[in-house]
Structures are given as structure tokens and as C-alpha cells.
Design an enzyme around this catalytic site. Sequence first.
Site, short mmCIF file in Angstrom:
data_model
loop_
_atom_site.label_atom_id
_atom_site.label_comp_id
_atom_site.label_asym_id
_atom_site.label_seq_id
_atom_site.Cartn_x
_atom_site.Cartn_y
_atom_site.Cartn_z
N ASP A 140 0.88 -1.16 0.00
CA ASP A 140 0.00 0.00 0.00
C ASP A 140 0.93 1.22 0.00
OD1 ASP A 140 -2.35 1.58 0.53
OD2 ASP A 140 -1.72 1.66 2.62
N ASP B 129 -0.08 5.08 0.93
CA ASP B 129 -0.29 6.02 2.04
C ASP B 129 -0.33 5.27 3.36
OD1 ASP B 129 -0.49 8.20 0.37
OD2 ASP B 129 -2.66 8.08 0.17
N SER C 182 -5.26 5.20 -3.91
CA SER C 182 -5.22 6.62 -4.26
C SER C 182 -5.11 6.82 -5.76
CB SER C 182 -4.03 7.27 -3.56
OG SER C 182 -3.87 8.59 -4.05
N ASP D 28 -1.76 -0.44 6.01
CA ASP D 28 -1.95 0.25 7.30
C ASP D 28 -3.42 0.42 7.65
OD1 ASP D 28 -2.39 2.17 5.20
OD2 ASP D 28 -2.30 3.73 6.75
N ARG E 287 -11.67 8.07 -2.24
CA ARG E 287 -12.09 9.48 -2.21
C ARG E 287 -13.63 9.57 -2.13
NH1 ARG E 287 -9.82 12.89 -7.06
NH2 ARG E 287 -8.01 11.64 -6.48
N GLY F 20 -7.52 4.60 4.33
CA GLY F 20 -7.63 3.55 3.31
C GLY F 20 -8.93 3.56 2.53
P1 B16 Z 1 -7.08 9.93 -3.44
P2 B16 Z 1 -3.71 4.07 0.04
C1 B16 Z 1 -5.69 5.86 0.12
O1 B16 Z 1 -4.38 5.51 -0.27
C2 B16 Z 1 -5.63 6.69 1.40
O2 B16 Z 1 -5.22 5.89 2.49
C3 B16 Z 1 -6.99 7.25 1.70
O3 B16 Z 1 -6.93 8.06 2.85
C4 B16 Z 1 -7.48 8.07 0.51
O4 B16 Z 1 -8.79 8.59 0.74
C5 B16 Z 1 -7.50 7.16 -0.73
O5 B16 Z 1 -6.20 6.65 -0.95
C6 B16 Z 1 -7.92 7.91 -1.97
O6 B16 Z 1 -6.96 8.89 -2.24
O7 B16 Z 1 -8.07 10.97 -3.04
O8 B16 Z 1 -5.67 10.46 -3.56
O9 B16 Z 1 -7.52 9.16 -4.66
O10 B16 Z 1 -3.58 3.99 1.53
O11 B16 Z 1 -4.66 3.03 -0.54
O12 B16 Z 1 -2.38 4.14 -0.66
MG MG Z 2 -2.86 3.11 3.37
#
Ligand code: B16
Ligand code: MG
Length: 223
Positions: A11, A13, A118, A172, A51, A48
Site C-alpha cells: 500500500d 499512504d 489513491s 496500514d 475518495r 484507506g
Molecule cells: P485519493 P492508500 C488511500 O491511499 C488513502 O489511504 C486514503 O486516505 C485516501 O482517501 C485514498 O487513498 C484515496 O486517495 O483521493 O488520492 O484518490 O492507503 O490506498 O495508498
Molecule cells: Mg494506506
Amino acid sequence: MPGGLEACIFDLDGVLTDTADLHFKSWRRLGRELGYELSPEKNRELKGVSRAGSLDLILKWAGRELDAGKKQQLMDRKNQWYLSEIENLGEKDQLPGAASFLDQLDRNNIPYGLGSGSKNARTIVKKIGLAHRFKWVVDGTDVQKSKPDPEVFVKAANLMGCKICNTAVFEDSVAGLIAARKGGFIAVGFGTDSNLSDHADFVVENWEKTSLDEIGALIAELN
Ligand code: B16
Ligand code: MG
């Protein structure tokens, strides 16, 4: 290969970098426009979550209902703020020890890929100076279903051509661990959240406190 480990999927973030606070600032700003104050506690529930899923939760907490067009506008606005927040990310924002762990995988010829929810993952991984290390990247722009659906990890494993049951997913978030387990991966929780262990095969606290040998040994114990 240590413990029969064939491949790893990371992962982004919360595992290779920590952008949670930057998401928080942007969602809180959006919440304020809706007359809702997003607390750090509530923000933790967004970890996680995609959006669109995050916006739906915030609207629910704010007691608001909006049509699809308005929701898209709000997500776009939040993302514009988030993009300016991540503007200054750099190598300094790699989580300590992450690159050394990748070095250990390289030395052992264990392939690895990225499985992030993300839609900004490719930008972020470039900014933190790890893009050149990831031959296989699947992110929120490549999937129809978000975590806790396993699509992002299954797609990464298919690209890598690895056997899912011998592939460790490092995550995480609870949503991501549920996805990993549903997909049949070895689910490795990453971080200090107390709720991770309920959904993981085992948990590592941070990269500096573990090693490939230790992870191999923990995987061997599962079999
Ligand atoms: P985005 P990961 C996730 O990334 C984040 O943990 C989560 O907080 C966020 O809302 C999601 O991506 C979408 O992100 O707005 O940039 O598309 O932890 O899966 O790497
Ligand atoms: Mg994450």
C-alpha cells in the site's frame, strides 16, 4: 525465499509515506464549507477509504445528502487542495527504513509492486523518489472497486505473475487488510493501530523495527 515468500505488494499512504495529515487538512477544509467540523478521531475512520467513500462518510456525519454532480464538484475541490498539500513531498517523506526494506527484497530477488487506492499514487510515489523502484503499479485509477474489495491487489498480483497465497500485502488500514484477506494474500498489518491485528496475519510496527528475515520467519510460522 524467506518463509516461502514469493512477492510483496505495498500500500502507499501509511506504508511507504504518510499523507494522512494532508488528506485530513483537505477534508476538514471541505467539511467546514459544509458546516461540519471533521475531528481527528473521525478522520481515522477514513484511512484507506477511497475518495468517493470518504466524501460519502463525511456527508453522512454532516447529515447532508447531495446529488452526484455536486459530490463530484466537492471531490474535485478537495483533490485540488490535496494536490497543493502534496506539492512539497520529497524523498524526506519516505517512511524511515522503507527503501532499505526494498533493498532487502532486491537482494533476495523477490519482486514487489504497489497496490494503492489513491488516484494520486503515481504522482506521490514519484515525488518521494521511489517510482523507479516500482515496475508494477496499480492504483485507484486502475480499478472499478475500492478496498475492501481485493481488486487492486489481485490486479497487481496478476501483472506480477505471482502466486497470491505466497504474496504478502503490507497495509496500514483495516479496509486494505480485509481486501488482502478476501483476495487470499498474506495480510501484513503495518503500524501501531490496535485494530490491525484483528484483520492481519501479523503486524509490523514500522520498517526500522523489522527485516525481511523476520517477516520470512513470521510467514513460515503461518504455514
Ligand atoms: P485519493 P492508500 C488511500 O491511499 C488513502 O489511504 C486514503 O486516505 C485516501 O482517501 C485514498 O487513498 C484515496 O486517495 O483521493 O488520492 O484518490 O492507503 O490506498 O495508498
Ligand atoms: Mg494506506
